[in-house]
Design a protein around this motif. Structure first.
Motif, PDB file in Angstrom:
ATOM      1  N   SER A 185       0.839  -1.197   0.000  1.00  0.00           N
ATOM      2  CA  SER A 185       0.000   0.000   0.000  1.00  0.00           C
ATOM      3  C   SER A 185       0.876   1.250   0.000  1.00  0.00           C
ATOM      4  CB  SER A 185      -0.860  -0.016   1.281  1.00  0.00           C
ATOM      5  OG  SER A 185      -1.506   1.222   1.470  1.00  0.00           O
ATOM      6  N   ALA A 215       4.919  -5.444   3.831  1.00  0.00           N
ATOM      7  CA  ALA A 215       3.459  -5.368   3.940  1.00  0.00           C
ATOM      8  C   ALA A 215       3.067  -5.437   5.414  1.00  0.00           C
ATOM      9  CB  ALA A 215       2.788  -6.497   3.167  1.00  0.00           C
ATOM     10  N   ILE A 235       5.396  -4.569   8.345  1.00  0.00           N
ATOM     11  CA  ILE A 235       5.093  -3.164   8.618  1.00  0.00           C
ATOM     12  C   ILE A 235       4.162  -3.067   9.826  1.00  0.00           C
ATOM     13  CG2 ILE A 235       4.074  -1.057   7.655  1.00  0.00           C
ATOM     14  CD1 ILE A 235       6.299  -1.790   5.841  1.00  0.00           C
ATOM     15  N   ARG A 237      -5.084  -7.105  -3.145  1.00  0.00           N
ATOM     16  CA  ARG A 237      -5.901  -6.182  -3.923  1.00  0.00           C
ATOM     17  C   ARG A 237      -5.522  -6.154  -5.404  1.00  0.00           C
ATOM     18  NH1 ARG A 237      -4.805  -1.600   0.666  1.00  0.00           N
ATOM     19  NH2 ARG A 237      -6.599  -1.988   2.012  1.00  0.00           N
ATOM     20  N   SER A 281       0.508   3.431   2.043  1.00  0.00           N
ATOM     21  CA  SER A 281       0.778   3.698   3.462  1.00  0.00           C
ATOM     22  C   SER A 281       2.060   3.017   3.949  1.00  0.00           C
ATOM     23  CB  SER A 281      -0.418   3.272   4.330  1.00  0.00           C
ATOM     24  OG  SER A 281      -0.615   1.870   4.243  1.00  0.00           O
ATOM     25  N   ASP A 282       2.608   2.087   3.167  1.00  0.00           N
ATOM     26  CA  ASP A 282       3.864   1.413   3.551  1.00  0.00           C
ATOM     27  C   ASP A 282       5.106   2.178   3.095  1.00  0.00           C
ATOM     28  OD1 ASP A 282       2.366  -0.785   4.526  1.00  0.00           O
ATOM     29  OD2 ASP A 282       2.350  -1.718   2.541  1.00  0.00           O
TER      30      ASP A 282
HETATM   31  C1  RP5 Z   1      -1.524  -4.225   3.820  1.00  0.00           C
HETATM   32  O1  RP5 Z   1      -2.501  -3.629   4.595  1.00  0.00           O
HETATM   33  C2  RP5 Z   1      -0.603  -3.118   3.410  1.00  0.00           C
HETATM   34  O2  RP5 Z   1       0.678  -3.627   3.206  1.00  0.00           O
HETATM   35  C3  RP5 Z   1      -0.677  -2.131   4.541  1.00  0.00           C
HETATM   36  O3  RP5 Z   1       0.428  -2.269   5.434  1.00  0.00           O
HETATM   37  C4  RP5 Z   1      -1.963  -2.511   5.254  1.00  0.00           C
HETATM   38  C5  RP5 Z   1      -2.969  -1.386   5.278  1.00  0.00           C
HETATM   39  O4  RP5 Z   1      -3.188  -0.926   3.962  1.00  0.00           O
HETATM   40  P1  RP5 Z   1      -4.005   0.417   3.699  1.00  0.00           P
HETATM   41  O5  RP5 Z   1      -5.375   0.171   4.240  1.00  0.00           O
HETATM   42  O6  RP5 Z   1      -3.267   1.512   4.424  1.00  0.00           O
HETATM   43  O7  RP5 Z   1      -3.978   0.599   2.211  1.00  0.00           O
HETATM   44  O8  RP5 Z   1      -2.073  -4.850   2.704  1.00  0.00           O
END
Ligand code: RP5
Length: 163
Positions: free
Chosen positions: A13, A67, A90, A43, A15-16
């Protein structure tokens, strides 16, 4: 994809990115070209398969995948390549990354992922470990890496100061 990228940095994402950027930064300091992409195993599974094919063709040698939450990205990347895959859990969601750590570290035998520590330290170490893998067959990079490590050690203060 750049023909010169030796490392691919993948993340689940946007956000990562603030965490995964630490891997890109240290690779940049070492003069190693990399390619960073948002590719979620859940996704965007189609984008993941296409990217790995493209990365193989472009000569990517090491994959770094970060992730959070149910972090399947590093494992799914590892299922589609024989090149080294480094996983970065993460910190996110209500379990603060413990879920991601356990997902990444606990791969079934036969499909390895080298799991790093959680968050920014893990991402930076993933970049350094990728560089160490590449340096095994690249003496000039090995020299740059040795200098990077020596400079980092030299920058460590001996006496603590009040902050
Ligand atoms: C995971 O879900 C992603 O790697 C991320 O760390 C987490 C949240 O994703 P977002 O909702 O911020 O896009 O798939």
């Amino acid at each position: 994809m750049s023909e010169t990228a030796r490392v691919a940095i993948l993340m689940g994402s946007q956000s990562d990115w603030s965490v995964m950027k630490r891997a890109a930064d240290v690779l940049g300091e070492l003069g190693i070209a990399c390619n960073s992409k948002i590719i979620s195993a859940h996704r965007k599974p189609g984008r993941l398969a296409d990217f790995i094919d493209e990365a193989h063709g472009a000569g990517v040698e090491v994959f770094i995948a970060g992730a959070g939450m149910a972090a399947h990205l590093p494992g799914v990347v590892a299922s589609q390549t024989n090149r080294p895959v480094l996983g970065v859990p993460i910190e996110s969601g209500s379990l603060k990354g413990m879920d991601a750590l356990l997902s990444i570290v606990q791969m079934p035998p036969g499909v390895p992922v080298g799991s790093l520590g959680l968050g920014a330290a893990g991402a930076k170490n993933a970049g350094l470990l990728a560089a160490q893998i590449l340096a095994l067959a690249d003496p000039e990079l090995a020299e740059r890496l040795a200098k990077w490590r020596a400079d980092a050690a030299a920058a460590l203060p001996e006496d603590p100061e009040d902050e």
